[in-house]
Design a protein around this motif. Structure first.
Motif, PDB file in Angstrom:
ATOM      1  N   TRP A   7      28.169  33.519 -19.843  1.00 51.95           N
ATOM      2  CA  TRP A   7      28.855  32.699 -18.841  1.00 51.95           C
ATOM      3  C   TRP A   7      30.248  32.300 -19.344  1.00 51.95           C
ATOM      4  CZ3 TRP A   7      28.667  31.841 -13.931  1.00 51.95           C
ATOM      5  CH2 TRP A   7      29.280  30.726 -13.378  1.00 51.95           C
ATOM      6  N   ALA A   8      30.312  31.874 -20.610  1.00 56.13           N
ATOM      7  CA  ALA A   8      31.601  31.501 -21.196  1.00 56.13           C
ATOM      8  C   ALA A   8      32.527  32.707 -21.266  1.00 56.13           C
ATOM      9  CB  ALA A   8      31.389  30.894 -22.582  1.00 56.13           C
ATOM     10  N   ALA A   9      31.987  33.879 -21.575  1.00 53.40           N
ATOM     11  CA  ALA A   9      32.793  35.102 -21.640  1.00 53.40           C
ATOM     12  C   ALA A   9      33.265  35.510 -20.246  1.00 53.40           C
ATOM     13  CB  ALA A   9      31.987  36.223 -22.279  1.00 53.40           C
ATOM     14  N   ALA A  10      32.410  35.372 -19.247  1.00 57.06           N
ATOM     15  CA  ALA A  10      32.779  35.740 -17.877  1.00 57.06           C
ATOM     16  C   ALA A  10      33.946  34.897 -17.372  1.00 57.06           C
ATOM     17  CB  ALA A  10      31.576  35.582 -16.958  1.00 57.06           C
ATOM     18  N   LYS A  11      34.012  33.663 -17.805  1.00 59.54           N
ATOM     19  CA  LYS A  11      35.138  32.799 -17.408  1.00 59.54           C
ATOM     20  C   LYS A  11      36.466  33.328 -17.949  1.00 59.54           C
ATOM     21  CE  LYS A  11      32.531  28.523 -16.975  1.00 59.54           C
ATOM     22  NZ  LYS A  11      32.325  27.169 -17.511  1.00 59.54           N
ATOM     23  N   ARG A  12      36.416  34.134 -19.013  1.00 62.39           N
ATOM     24  CA  ARG A  12      37.614  34.759 -19.590  1.00 62.39           C
ATOM     25  C   ARG A  12      37.735  36.214 -19.161  1.00 62.39           C
ATOM     26  NH1 ARG A  12      39.287  34.709 -24.913  1.00 62.39           N
ATOM     27  NH2 ARG A  12      41.049  35.703 -23.913  1.00 62.39           N
ATOM     28  N   LEU A  20      34.195  41.562 -25.919  1.00 62.88           N
ATOM     29  CA  LEU A  20      33.980  40.325 -26.669  1.00 62.88           C
ATOM     30  C   LEU A  20      34.385  40.520 -28.126  1.00 62.88           C
ATOM     31  CD1 LEU A  20      32.902  37.425 -26.635  1.00 62.88           C
ATOM     32  CD2 LEU A  20      30.638  38.352 -27.107  1.00 62.88           C
ATOM     33  N   GLN A  21      34.052  41.670 -28.689  1.00 63.22           N
ATOM     34  CA  GLN A  21      34.425  41.951 -30.072  1.00 63.22           C
ATOM     35  C   GLN A  21      35.953  41.961 -30.223  1.00 63.22           C
ATOM     36  OE1 GLN A  21      33.376  45.821 -31.656  1.00 63.22           O
ATOM     37  NE2 GLN A  21      32.906  44.910 -33.647  1.00 63.22           N
ATOM     38  N   ALA A  22      36.660  42.492 -29.254  1.00 67.88           N
ATOM     39  CA  ALA A  22      38.126  42.498 -29.290  1.00 67.88           C
ATOM     40  C   ALA A  22      38.675  41.069 -29.242  1.00 67.88           C
ATOM     41  CB  ALA A  22      38.675  43.330 -28.138  1.00 67.88           C
ATOM     42  N   ALA A  23      38.060  40.209 -28.420  1.00 59.52           N
ATOM     43  CA  ALA A  23      38.479  38.804 -28.346  1.00 59.52           C
ATOM     44  C   ALA A  23      38.212  38.098 -29.671  1.00 59.52           C
ATOM     45  CB  ALA A  23      37.749  38.099 -27.206  1.00 59.52           C
ATOM     46  N   PHE A  24      37.110  38.446 -30.323  1.00 60.02           N
ATOM     47  CA  PHE A  24      36.793  37.864 -31.632  1.00 60.02           C
ATOM     48  C   PHE A  24      37.841  38.276 -32.673  1.00 60.02           C
ATOM     49  CE2 PHE A  24      31.891  37.570 -30.881  1.00 60.02           C
ATOM     50  CZ  PHE A  24      32.082  36.453 -30.085  1.00 60.02           C
ATOM     51  N   ARG A  25      38.251  39.554 -32.636  1.00 57.04           N
ATOM     52  CA  ARG A  25      39.241  40.041 -33.599  1.00 57.04           C
ATOM     53  C   ARG A  25      40.562  39.284 -33.482  1.00 57.04           C
ATOM     54  NH1 ARG A  25      39.204  45.333 -31.864  1.00 57.04           N
ATOM     55  NH2 ARG A  25      37.035  45.877 -31.904  1.00 57.04           N
ATOM     56  N   GLU A  26      40.907  38.849 -32.270  1.00 55.44           N
ATOM     57  CA  GLU A  26      42.164  38.118 -32.045  1.00 55.44           C
ATOM     58  C   GLU A  26      42.207  36.803 -32.817  1.00 55.44           C
ATOM     59  OE1 GLU A  26      42.785  37.595 -27.867  1.00 55.44           O
ATOM     60  OE2 GLU A  26      42.793  39.751 -27.470  1.00 55.44           O
ATOM     61  N   VAL A  27      41.032  36.208 -33.098  1.00 63.28           N
ATOM     62  CA  VAL A  27      40.989  34.937 -33.831  1.00 63.28           C
ATOM     63  C   VAL A  27      40.528  35.131 -35.275  1.00 63.28           C
ATOM     64  CG1 VAL A  27      40.674  33.525 -31.765  1.00 63.28           C
ATOM     65  CG2 VAL A  27      38.660  34.371 -32.994  1.00 63.28           C
ATOM     66  N   GLY A  28      40.466  36.384 -35.719  1.00 68.75           N
ATOM     67  CA  GLY A  28      40.099  36.656 -37.103  1.00 68.75           C
ATOM     68  C   GLY A  28      38.607  36.680 -37.389  1.00 68.75           C
ATOM     69  N   PHE A  29      37.801  36.812 -36.348  1.00 66.09           N
ATOM     70  CA  PHE A  29      36.347  36.893 -36.493  1.00 66.09           C
ATOM     71  C   PHE A  29      35.970  38.355 -36.313  1.00 66.09           C
ATOM     72  CE2 PHE A  29      32.056  35.800 -34.376  1.00 66.09           C
ATOM     73  CZ  PHE A  29      31.399  35.744 -35.582  1.00 66.09           C
ATOM     74  N   THR A  30      35.382  38.967 -37.359  1.00 64.90           N
ATOM     75  CA  THR A  30      35.122  40.409 -37.318  1.00 64.90           C
ATOM     76  C   THR A  30      33.656  40.757 -37.540  1.00 64.90           C
ATOM     77  OG1 THR A  30      35.695  40.556 -39.653  1.00 64.90           O
ATOM     78  CG2 THR A  30      37.464  41.013 -38.070  1.00 64.90           C
ATOM     79  N   SER A  32      30.132  42.815 -36.798  1.00 62.91           N
ATOM     80  CA  SER A  32      29.863  44.200 -36.386  1.00 62.91           C
ATOM     81  C   SER A  32      29.521  44.230 -34.898  1.00 62.91           C
ATOM     82  CB  SER A  32      28.696  44.765 -37.190  1.00 62.91           C
ATOM     83  OG  SER A  32      27.507  44.075 -36.866  1.00 62.91           O
ATOM     84  N   LEU A  33      29.641  45.399 -34.322  1.00 60.15           N
ATOM     85  CA  LEU A  33      29.311  45.546 -32.903  1.00 60.15           C
ATOM     86  C   LEU A  33      27.846  45.239 -32.652  1.00 60.15           C
ATOM     87  CD1 LEU A  33      30.228  46.209 -30.068  1.00 60.15           C
ATOM     88  CD2 LEU A  33      29.846  48.625 -30.544  1.00 60.15           C
ATOM     89  N   SER A  34      26.974  45.583 -33.600  1.00 57.62           N
ATOM     90  CA  SER A  34      25.550  45.283 -33.409  1.00 57.62           C
ATOM     91  C   SER A  34      25.307  43.765 -33.399  1.00 57.62           C
ATOM     92  CB  SER A  34      24.699  45.955 -34.485  1.00 57.62           C
ATOM     93  OG  SER A  34      25.030  45.469 -35.763  1.00 57.62           O
ATOM     94  N   LYS A  35      26.046  43.012 -34.219  1.00 58.26           N
ATOM     95  CA  LYS A  35      25.896  41.559 -34.206  1.00 58.26           C
ATOM     96  C   LYS A  35      26.426  40.981 -32.895  1.00 58.26           C
ATOM     97  CE  LYS A  35      26.804  37.310 -36.692  1.00 58.26           C
ATOM     98  NZ  LYS A  35      27.292  36.695 -37.928  1.00 58.26           N
ATOM     99  N   VAL A  36      27.550  41.500 -32.424  1.00 55.50           N
ATOM    100  CA  VAL A  36      28.119  41.045 -31.146  1.00 55.50           C
ATOM    101  C   VAL A  36      27.146  41.362 -30.012  1.00 55.50           C
ATOM    102  CG1 VAL A  36      30.024  41.315 -29.507  1.00 55.50           C
ATOM    103  CG2 VAL A  36      30.484  41.250 -31.960  1.00 55.50           C
ATOM    104  N   ALA A  37      26.562  42.552 -30.034  1.00 55.68           N
ATOM    105  CA  ALA A  37      25.598  42.948 -28.999  1.00 55.68           C
ATOM    106  C   ALA A  37      24.363  42.054 -29.039  1.00 55.68           C
ATOM    107  CB  ALA A  37      25.204  44.407 -29.166  1.00 55.68           C
ATOM    108  N   ALA A  38      23.926  41.661 -30.234  1.00 55.84           N
ATOM    109  CA  ALA A  38      22.771  40.766 -30.347  1.00 55.84           C
ATOM    110  C   ALA A  38      23.101  39.382 -29.790  1.00 55.84           C
ATOM    111  CB  ALA A  38      22.329  40.662 -31.804  1.00 55.84           C
TER     112      ALA A  38
END
Length: 110
Positions: A7-12, A20-30, A32-38
């Motif tokens: 829901w929070a992601a949909a607002k963006r 979402l992983q790309a948005a995380f990279r913008e703030v220095g949070f990296t 893995s894709l499997s962790k983001v998917a989980a």
């Protein structure tokens, strides 16, 4: 707790874990894709506070936007007699079955 990451992601205007992983990279949070998917697909059991802070920064939201308190569902349907702490009013050790006191077990076949 209700996990509202989607829901929070949909607002963006974020609709996929890769976005979402790309948005995380913008703030220095990296993560893995499997962790983001989980995180995306279900409610995590634990989230590090440092990671939670970075998730909120990436989504420009608050912790209250990501998580919503809900009553514990497991305790709702059980009678009051079943809701007790361990060791509270009850036997401290298992009770042997009737007729098993002093009875010897048979030996296995040779």
């Amino acid at each position: 707790m209700k996990w509202n990451l989607r829901w929070a992601a949909a607002k963006r205007d974020i609709w996929r874990p890769t976005q979402l992983q790309a948005a995380f990279r913008e703030v220095g949070f990296t993560p893995s894709l499997s962790k983001v998917a989980a995180l995306w697909s279900g409610t995590p059991v634990t989230v590090r506070l440092e990671d939670l802070d970075k998730i909120c920064a990436a989504l420009q939201c608050t912790v209250a936007d990501l998580m919503e308190a809900e009553p514990v569902a497991a305790a709702e349907g059980r009678p009051e007699s079943e809701r007790r702490a361990v060791g509270e009013s009850g036997p401290a050790r298992p009770i042997p079955r009737p007729g098993s006191c002093g009875a010897r077990r048979s030996l296995p076949p040779n």
